[in-house]
Design a protein around this motif. Structure first.
Motif, PDB file in Angstrom:
ATOM      1  N   GLU A   7      36.802 119.070  -3.374  1.00 26.42           N
ATOM      2  CA  GLU A   7      36.744 120.395  -3.816  1.00 26.42           C
ATOM      3  C   GLU A   7      37.728 121.020  -4.410  1.00 26.42           C
ATOM      4  O   GLU A   7      38.942 120.767  -4.180  1.00 26.42           O
ATOM      5  N   VAL A   8      37.475 121.764  -5.357  1.00 29.10           N
ATOM      6  CA  VAL A   8      38.475 122.345  -6.379  1.00 29.10           C
ATOM      7  C   VAL A   8      39.121 123.374  -5.773  1.00 29.10           C
ATOM      8  O   VAL A   8      38.478 124.400  -5.077  1.00 29.10           O
ATOM      9  N   THR A   9      40.648 123.509  -5.557  1.00 29.15           N
ATOM     10  CA  THR A   9      41.284 124.621  -4.725  1.00 29.15           C
ATOM     11  C   THR A   9      41.960 125.359  -5.510  1.00 29.15           C
ATOM     12  O   THR A   9      42.648 126.261  -5.328  1.00 29.15           O
ATOM     13  N   GLY A  10      42.158 125.084  -6.907  1.00 30.95           N
ATOM     14  CA  GLY A  10      43.009 125.899  -7.956  1.00 30.95           C
ATOM     15  C   GLY A  10      42.622 125.582  -9.175  1.00 30.95           C
ATOM     16  O   GLY A  10      42.438 124.373  -9.609  1.00 30.95           O
ATOM     17  N   GLN A  62      43.514 121.829  -9.198  1.00 32.45           N
ATOM     18  CA  GLN A  62      43.991 121.314  -7.806  1.00 32.45           C
ATOM     19  C   GLN A  62      42.810 120.993  -7.057  1.00 32.45           C
ATOM     20  O   GLN A  62      41.889 121.791  -7.137  1.00 32.45           O
ATOM     21  N   THR A  63      42.945 119.805  -6.344  1.00 34.73           N
ATOM     22  CA  THR A  63      41.628 119.517  -5.741  1.00 34.73           C
ATOM     23  C   THR A  63      42.182 119.143  -4.317  1.00 34.73           C
ATOM     24  O   THR A  63      43.214 118.528  -4.139  1.00 34.73           O
ATOM     25  N   THR A  64      41.106 118.851  -3.299  1.00 30.33           N
ATOM     26  CA  THR A  64      41.295 118.329  -2.067  1.00 30.33           C
ATOM     27  C   THR A  64      41.782 116.869  -2.197  1.00 30.33           C
ATOM     28  O   THR A  64      42.037 116.127  -1.205  1.00 30.33           O
ATOM     29  N   ARG A  65      41.542 116.241  -3.245  1.00 35.28           N
ATOM     30  CA  ARG A  65      41.695 115.002  -3.700  1.00 35.28           C
ATOM     31  C   ARG A  65      42.984 114.771  -4.581  1.00 35.28           C
ATOM     32  O   ARG A  65      43.047 113.780  -5.412  1.00 35.28           O
TER      33      ARG A  65
END
Lengths: 971, 183, 90, 416
Positions: free
Chosen positions: D205-208, D220-223
């Motif tokens: 999931e992309v978080t930023g 930024q991602t969850t990975r």
């Protein structure tokens, strides 16, 4: 085979029914499945993909195999679960998805081709040559697919929809549900108890259970008698709650007339909308099959189903019965059968550590490795702790454990939780607001536990409802712990082990899906179609998940689960759409002149829910056009009468009424003198035209606004918004009076003469004037406005006089060579005059486009003014309203091209919105939108309608063709 | 000019009775919409006082003899059975609605059950007592619904839709009767 | 889904017409910059969570309502009449 | 591995043990030339065409769930090119051409079936509007045929021509319209993109969105963080949330569209039938289920589920139009989250951030657009210029008033 003295069926009422044309006997209280089994019919269907012979697996609505067509007159109902359909005298059932017969099905050949029909095989082939897909492959697939058939005829049977409200909805009437309902009822709450089955009681009427020392069924009967006597309790048998929706709303399907011969007005089904303050879900649990090679033969059934058939219907589906189970509870099946004198060949327990209590051979660590019997089970082969064995058996009961019926708790996106100790999913807490699960659906499997759970759930609900909970004694019942060791499939054997019977999904398919990296549970489901069959995976999803988890090396909780969505059971379109058939889809609105128009032979057309006369044919007229031409000429030369009551009429009052109109109209109404009428243009806030119409100033602080027929409701809502959002404190009130007045246009050079005979004197009213008049003792209102371009009036009377006035006006007109005119003529008249309708103001039109930008007052703000000024909303690139005149016919919807240009999207200059033959000008006329059209008056344009093969040249003109100066209007 | 003959919305529709419950056309006249201007409720009530009426609370009505004032929406009530009193027009917009509505009455033991087919409202007596008046849908139509007695309702719909309303209520009644007969 | 109309009481969703974000209440001044009008007419926060939007009690009392609710859970948190809101009048 | 009928047979003979994964499961690299956020139909096709048409192979698709978990897996599978307005008609026409070669191109049978689509009309006015549309289609080079009432009766004899509330005047027949198997479209693009080296990264999931000096530098991602100079947001249904990470406020409101499928039935409906008056459309899948839908639930929502009023409305529409389906039973309903734009048309455009592109606003017509959307988004990301057939899908068209409103219902997101 039917056992004497067993079961809850009504043996005093035998019924005769047919299956595949053959006549059988059952009893009232039987389902089709129990009655067929009683008659030793085991083969009832064919599977979806491989056309495998199939029997009856379950005793409930989750049945994946035994689906039949029910015939009734010229109708047939496909995919009816034999396990739910009750028998009645004259019931006709037929097997489906087989040809030519159930026993010999040609498509059974698919079974032999199974290696080539693995999961997703169709994604990998049939691609070449391309045209073959639609011409060959797809038609073959389509014909083979599907289950039952519709009749192809309109379903004209009666269906019903209804509403119910209650404090507490209890879903399911087993021990948990009954306890919850009884407790809440004692507390005085309004209770609805909905039960899918025809008989309430759940496992209490299907198992050999005792409550308070009585047989379960007797205890249930006594309690139901008490509940029936309570005015605050509504029992709804044969009612499946199909969906949980927001704020305590549930959908439920009641089978009203499906268990008896049809009767007039008796609905087949009723779709309920139940609104509940609180809900107790006591939906029970569903037993799950076990996967082993060829586990789909007729005669292989769920253990609990066998007990249901035994205790509920007095039926045993075999002579030599075997049981395979991975839990203690299922072993009651063997005990009950033996107690009833039925031969139990053996018990196969998959657990190595189970105990052997029963008086028959018990094999531990047992795993079935094969079964035999083409159209029905004849033998099983298995391995066990002591070796391998083959047994002759004609019925195998299986139990892979129980899945709580969590479905409704998933309808609002709740994800169920895995409970390792019972190897099953239970509802997540709070998954559905105001709903408390109880009993087996919550993972509590003992009868006593269900009673406790039901009581506790009732207490929770009553507390939420603010009602004190009564003291209730818990009935005494068995309280055995539920012990299970998961066993999903026989490991290390060849052969197909079915998971999803209805869709023919085997453990191999699930493994293949994982092999091809369709490892997400959703990918697996979609790739294999696991769980997408009519049972929606009720029998198979958890086992498939376990097989996938195994194949991917993950645990079940990590693998997750697919989502259950409404409806819980397949629900007929006719029930959910009850009332929609025919004219019921939307209200019909009738004019007061309706009958008078029909009396004159006028075809009626639909307009904004109203019915309006299209034209009034005269003897000898062969086409609508002849009538239309006559009516147009009549208006132009004499006088015509038309019912215009459908136009929206809004009475606007208050000291700020003028100010309000100035805000909603582009032009100014505060300057309109009393007794005068003005045309107004209304924009949406996004700058496009919303509507137009005339508004009269009846008094200093009172206006009467007219809207188009189509936009009447839209305008009212818009006015309400503008008022309540932006000027709620203004002194303005408005209300629709559309229905209060019948209004008739009287148009033509003799309109004034007609009115003179009616009113006793010719009206002295200027163009765009309004005045009150009297027709005898009837008050009326007279406007001098025109949508035809002729001298025109509109006369309005209270609606109750509408029919009388219409007949009177028409009679008077006819003495003057005039008469009624309909929508067709009205349309021609307005096109000749260049008046627009919603054909032109179609939602993309700006004031600029229709040449009315000057009507957007520069002196004041109005709704839509700012947005209308955006650069894209104005300018020569936009298509502008023009007239077209041609010597041959044009068509609305034709596109326009500059002569000499190639006909293509990129050269498109615009399109025609309205056309007519003008008898007045003896020419074909059109209104059209043309790029930079106002600068192109006098030039020629090419009219192309590919669809109707029109390709003509027309002259671009001003949109007003008739009486440009308006001399006639003002005459 | 001969006198124009008045015709009611459902002229020609004879009452229908099933399960001792009767659907019939009702009547009420005159009907005047009363829409008080902002901040003028006191004066509206003063003007209504001679009729013995006061502007009703939402979902309610006030009545005196044959006259009643039923709530019909935001800032609006219908005065039925009496002409608007003098002075009311100074403080409220008054609009004649006499001809705008068809009136149906449904009376009898299954009146409530019948209406709970097309009306998505809790009409149980406790939740919907006599003299409650609401705006609510009757299937796809807007309606004004009043419980006139424990077993009686008055339903007002737009006059042009009278036949649809009649048809839907008749069907609901027929279905209930068929259910009762086969129960 | 059920909304409690401040006048009519609790009603089924089918009685209401939906318009969109409460942004539609914040009509810019007639001479506001084009950006203000663009934001007013088109651009939206569109939250996955609590939002405030406009509903019209079409089949009921004809009130326009501001509904505070959660777009993920469908919880209805508050309903108020547009006409009664503070400072609502232009 | 190439798929073919022969391959199916040989694998079948050997126990289907040789089938290879349809795509890899790579770990995300630290940096890519381009990143597509969103592994739905549009994202996967964007990646595929970036690789195929523009030679970009060091690219990744980041998907927060599983591939194809958005609206590509929740729709009524209709494929058509029947638009009226310039700006739309050339785009959907292009998409139709891509559909017609998709199986061969992807080596995956997406079961694109041109069984024909019929839009019914119920008044002279509606007929005129459909004729206007049909002529646009032909001017663009697509196909349309006008049917009168008898023509419709011949093709769809099961409609209720006598009693229905809105009498059937005729229909606009679009022979090339039809359906395709929705999941297969996602899988076909995924497999073909993977084969060209695209990294498909699920559960990421992309978080930023990382932006430096007005230029995108990665996500930024969850990975973990992943760098890229070009990032495409292709997340219809969640566009507002992802765009907000880059400081954008979109002209989008999210709405629920429900759809329904019945139990399998022997073939009764051979075409796609659309009943505009009742907002109802239906086709029958190759498995036998009637697949149908109606209008939005009409309130902004991210819940992927709807409520009964629209369910009932859709069923009532079906009953007035074709009461022969009454005894078919609805097996399952579902809800997708639609990016509703103020004019009903999509957006494929650059953003105010250099290197950041967006493809969104598909309303409820996104499925048929999958090929052309990916084609045009890839073109935009690769060249920095709009593709000619998507040139009007601009973000700022609302501000300038260059509206593409087929329905003419105006700037109210849920009305399109």
């Amino acid at each position: 085979m039917r056992l004497a003295g067993k079961g809850l069926i009504d043996r005093s009422t035998p019924v005769t029914f047919t299956f595949d044309g053959r006549s059988y006997q059952g009893y009232r209280g039987d389902t089709l499945a129990s009655a067929l089994l009683a008659n030793d019919v085991r083969l009832v269907g064919r599977s979806f993909k491989y056309h495998r012979p199939r029997g009856i697996l379950t005793a409930g609505s989750e049945e994946p195999n035994a689906m039949v067509e029910i015939l009734e007159g010229n109708q047939q109902t496909p995919n009816v679960r034999a396990t739910v359909q009750e028998v009645f005298d004259g019931l006709q059932a037929r097997s489906q998805n087989r040809f030519p017969s159930l026993k010999f099905d040609l498509l059974g050949i698919n079974n032999l081709a199974a290696p080539f029909l693995s999961a997703g095989f169709y994604y990998k082939t049939f691609m070449w040559p391309r045209p073959f897909w639609e011409k060959l492959y797809e038609p073959l697939i389509r014909r083979a697919a599907g289950l039952g058939s519709l009749s192809g005829r309109h379903d004209e049977a009666q269906y019903e929809k209804a509403w119910a409200f209650c404090d507490l909805l209890v879903i399911g009437s087993g021990p948990a549900g009954l306890m919850a309902a009884w407790t809440a009822a004692q507390a005085g709450a309004d209770v609805i108890l909905a039960e899918e089955d025809a008989r309430m009681g759940g496992r209490l009427v299907s198992d050999n259970l005792r409550v308070d020392g009585q047989p379960g069924a007797d205890w249930v009967e006594a309690l139901l008698d008490d509940l029936k006597a309570m005015p605050n309790v509504r029992l709804m048998p044969r009612t499946t709650v199909t969906g949980a929706y927001d704020d305590g709303t549930y959908g439920a399907l009641e089978r009203v007339g499906l268990h008896r011969a049809p009767a007039p007005h008796l609905p087949r089904e009723c779709f309920w909308r139940i609104v509940a303050g609180q809900t107790v879900l006591a939906a029970g649990a569903l037993e799950r099959p076990i996967a082993f090679p060829d586990n789909d033969r007729p005669g292989i059934m769920l253990a609990s189903a066998l007990r249901s058939y035994l205790h509920r219907y007095g039926v045993v589906p075999g002579n030599r019965i075997t049981l395979i189970a991975n839990n203690d509870a299922a072993r009651a099946t063997a005990r009950d059968l033996m107690a009833a004198g039925v031969k139990v060949v053996a018990i196969l327990d998959t657990r190595p550590d189970a105990t052997a209590l029963e008086d028959c051979p018990v094999y531990l660590n047992a795993q079935i490795t094969g079964t035999a019997g083409h159209l029905g089970l004849t033998a099983i082969t298995f391995r066990h702790a002591g070796g391998t064995a083959t047994l002759e058996t004609d019925c195998l009961a299986m139990s892979g454990g129980w899945n709580p019926t969590v479905h409704l708790t998933c309808h609002m996106n709740g994800r169920p939780l895995w409970r390792e100790d019972i190897a099953a999913f239970i509802p997540a807490e709070g998954a559905v607001p105001r709903l408390t699960p109880a009993g087996a659906c919550n993972g509590t499997f003992s009868t006593a536990g269900a009673f406790r759970d039901g009581l506790a759930a009732a207490h929770t609900a009553l507390a939420a409802l603010g009602r004190p909970a009564p003291d209730m004694a818990l009935p005494m019942a068995e309280d055995a712990p539920y012990t299970i060791t998961p066993f999903w499939q026989t490991p290390g054997v060849e052969g197909r082990q079915w998971l999803d019977f209805a869709n023919d999904v085997t453990t191999k398919d699930v493994k293949l899906s994982a092999q091809e990296n369709f490892r997400s549970v959703e990918h697996m489901k979609r790739y294999t179609t696991q769980g997408m069959a009519p049972d929606q995976g009720k029998n198979s999803n958890v086992a498939a998940l376990a097989v996938l988890a195994d194949a991917t090396g993950r645990g079940i909780p990590q693998t997750g689960t697919t989502t259950f969505r409404p409806p819980f059971v397949p629900t007929s379109i006719a029930a959910m759409g009850a009332g929609g058939r025919g004219a019921g889809f939307a209200p019909q609105r009738f004019l007061t002149s309706d009958q008078a128009s029909r009396d004159r032979g006028a075809p009626m057309i639909e307009a904004g829910l109203w019915y309006r006369p299209s034209y009034f044919p005269k003897p000898g007229e062969k086409t609508w056009l002849e009538a239309c031409n006559r009516e147009v000429t009549m208006v132009r030369e004499s006088v015509g009468v038309s019912d215009v009551s459908t136009l929206g009429k809004i009475d606007i009052q208050g000291r700020d009424a003028a100010r309000f109109l100035d805000l909603v109209y582009t032009n100014t109404f505060s300057t309109l003198p009393v007794g005068r009428v003005r045309y107004g243009l209304m924009l949406r806030e996004d700058g496009h035209v919303l509507d137009d119409g005339t508004t009269a100033r009846l008094a200093e602080h009172r206006y009467l606004m007219t809207t188009t027929t189509a936009a009447a409701g839209l305008v009212m809502r818009h006015l309400d918004f503008v008022h309540q959002a932006f000027c709620a404190d203004w002194d303005v009130r408005f209300l629709s009076v559309t229905e209060a007045w019948a209004q008739f246009a009287i148009a033509g050079p003799r309109a004034r003469d007609l009115l003179a005979t009616l009113l006793g004197a010719a009206p002295d009213l200027p163009f765009m004037g309004v005045t009150d008049v009297s027709l005898g003792s009837t008050p009326a209102r007279l406007f001098r406005i025109s949508f035809s371009g002729e001298e025109g009036y509109e006369l309005a009377v209270p609606t109750r006089y509408g029919e009388a006035l219409f007949r009177d006006l028409v009679a008077r007109a006819e003495t003057m060579g005039g008469g009624p005119y309909g929508m067709e003529a009205l349309n021609v008249l307005r096109i000749e005059k260049g008046f627009i309708t919603h054909a032109e103001i179609h939602g993309r039109t700006t004031a600029f486009d229709i040449g009315m930008e000057k009507m957007v007052s520069a002196k004041k703000d109005c709704i839509g003014k700012a947005a209308a000024a955006r650069p894209g909303m104005i300018g020569p690139d936009r298509e502008q309203l023009v007239g077209l005149r041609a010597s041959s016919a044009m068509t609305a919807g034709a596109h326009l091209f500059t002569p000499g240009d190639k006909v293509h999207r990129e050269t498109d200059q615009g399109y025609i919105t309205s056309v007519c033959w003008s008898p007045t000008l003896s020419a074909h006329l059109a209104l059209a939108f043309v790029k930079d059209g106002r600068a192109r008056h006098g030039t020629r344009i090419r009219v192309v309608d590919h669809l109707r093969k029109i390709d003509v040249l027309a002259e671009i003109t001003d949109p007003v063709f008739h009486d440009k100066e308006g001399a006639k209007l003002r005459a | 000019m001969p006198e124009l003959i008045a015709k009611s919305a459902l002229a020609g529709h004879a009452p229908v009775t099933r399960l001792q419950t009767t659907l019939a056309e009702g009547s009420a006249a005159p009907i005047t919409s009363v829409a008080p201007y902002p901040g003028r409720m006191d004066r509206v009530n003063a003007a209504l006082a001679p009729l013995g009426l006061a502007f009703p609370a939402p979902n309610g009505q006030t009545r005196q003899g044959a006259a009643r004032l039923i709530w019909t929406g935001r800032d609006q009530a219908f005065l039925i059975g009496a002409p608007a009193p003098d002075g009311l027009a100074d403080h409220a917009a008054l609009t004649d609605q006499t001809d705008g509505w068809a009136i149906l009455t449904l009376t009898g033991p299954v009146a409530e059950a019948t209406l709970m087919r097309p009306v998505p409202l809790d009409l149980r007596l406790g939740a919907f007592p006599p003299l409650r008046t609401v705006r609510a849908p009757l299937n796809h139509m807007q309606a004004i619904l009043t419980r006139t007695a424990p077993d009686a309702f008055e339903i007002m719909v737009f006059r042009s839709m009278a036949r649809t309303a009649w048809g839907e209520l008749t069907e609901a009644l027929e279905v209930l009767a068929a259910r009762a007969q086969t129960a | 889904m059920r909304l409690t109309c401040p006048l009519c009481g609790e009603r089924d969703r089918r009685e209401f017409y939906y318009y969109g974000s409460e942004d539609y209440l914040n009509r810019p001044a007639p001479d506001a910059a084009p950006q203000a009008w663009d934001d007013y007419l088109h651009n939206r926060d569109n939250p996955a969570g609590v939002t405030r939007d406009l509903w019209y009690h079409d089949m009921g009392c004809s009130s326009w309502l501001v509904v505070t609710r959660n777009t993920v859970t469908h919880d209805i948190l508050a309903v108020e009449a547009v006409a009664d809101r503070k400072g609502g009048a232009a | 591995m190439r798929y073919s009928g022969l391959k199916v047979i040989t694998e079948g003979l050997f126990g289907n043990k040789g089938w290879k994964p349809a795509w890899r499961d790579p770990a995300p690299k630290a940096e890519y030339d381009a990143i597509i956020i969103g592994g739905g139909g549009h994202g996967l096709s964007t990646a595929y065409y970036l690789a195929k048409n523009h030679g970009l192979t060091n690219i990744a698709v980041l998907e927060k769930g599983y591939l194809g978990s958005g609206n590509i897996g929740r729709n009524t599978t209709i494929v058509r090119a029947n638009y009226f307005l310039q700006g739309n008609s050339e785009f959907y026409s292009h998409s139709m051409k891509l559909w017609e070669g998709l199986e061969i191109d992807l080596n995956y049978n997406v079961m694109h079936s041109q069984r024909g689509l019929i839009n019914l009309f119920h008044s002279d006015g509606q007929r005129d509007a459909f004729v206007r549309r049909g002529n646009s289609m032909i001017n663009q080079g697509d196909d349309a045929i006008l049917l009168d009432r008898e023509g419709v009766r011949e093709m769809l004899p099961y409609l209720d021509f006598e009693q229905t509330r809105f009498p059937i005047y005729g229909g606009l027949y679009h022979p090339r319209g039809g359906t395709a198997r929705h999941d297969a479209v996602a899988w076909g693009y995924a497999r073909a993109a993977d084969k060209r080296g695209v990294d498909l990264i699920q559960n990421c999931e992309v978080t930023g969105v990382d932006i430096e000096n007005g230029r995108v530098t990665g996500v930024q991602t969850t990975r973990g963080a992943i760098k890229a100079r070009k990032v495409g947001i292709v997340v219809a249904g969640r566009s507002s949330q992802v765009a907000a990470m880059a400081g954008m406020r979109l002209p989008i409101e999210s709405h629920i569209l429900q759809a329904f499928v019945t139990e399998g039935l022997k073939p009764v409906i051979d075409h796609v039938v659309s009943f505009g008056m009742g907002h109802f459309y239906i086709s029958q899948s190759d498995k036998g289920g009637l697949v149908f839908g109606g209008d939005l639930d009409f309130y902004a929502s991210y819940a992927s589920r709807g409520n009964l009023p629209m369910v009932e409305h859709v069923m009532e529409a079906g009953m007035t139009l074709m009461p022969m389906i009454g005894r078919a039973k609805v097996l399952r309903s579902w809800g997708g989250i639609m990016d509703m734009s103020p004019d009903g048309s999509p957006i494929i455009d650059k953003t105010h951030v250099d290197g950041l592109f967006i493809d969104c606003g598909w309303n409820y017509g996104g499925f048929k657009a999958v090929p052309a959307s990916g084609w045009c988004m890839a073109h935009l990301m690769a060249t920095g210029e709009s593709h000619p057939v998507a040139a009007r899908f601009k973000l700022n068209r609302f501000a300038t008033g260059h509206i593409l409103d087929e329905e003419g219902t105006g700037s109210q997101h849920n009305l399109h």
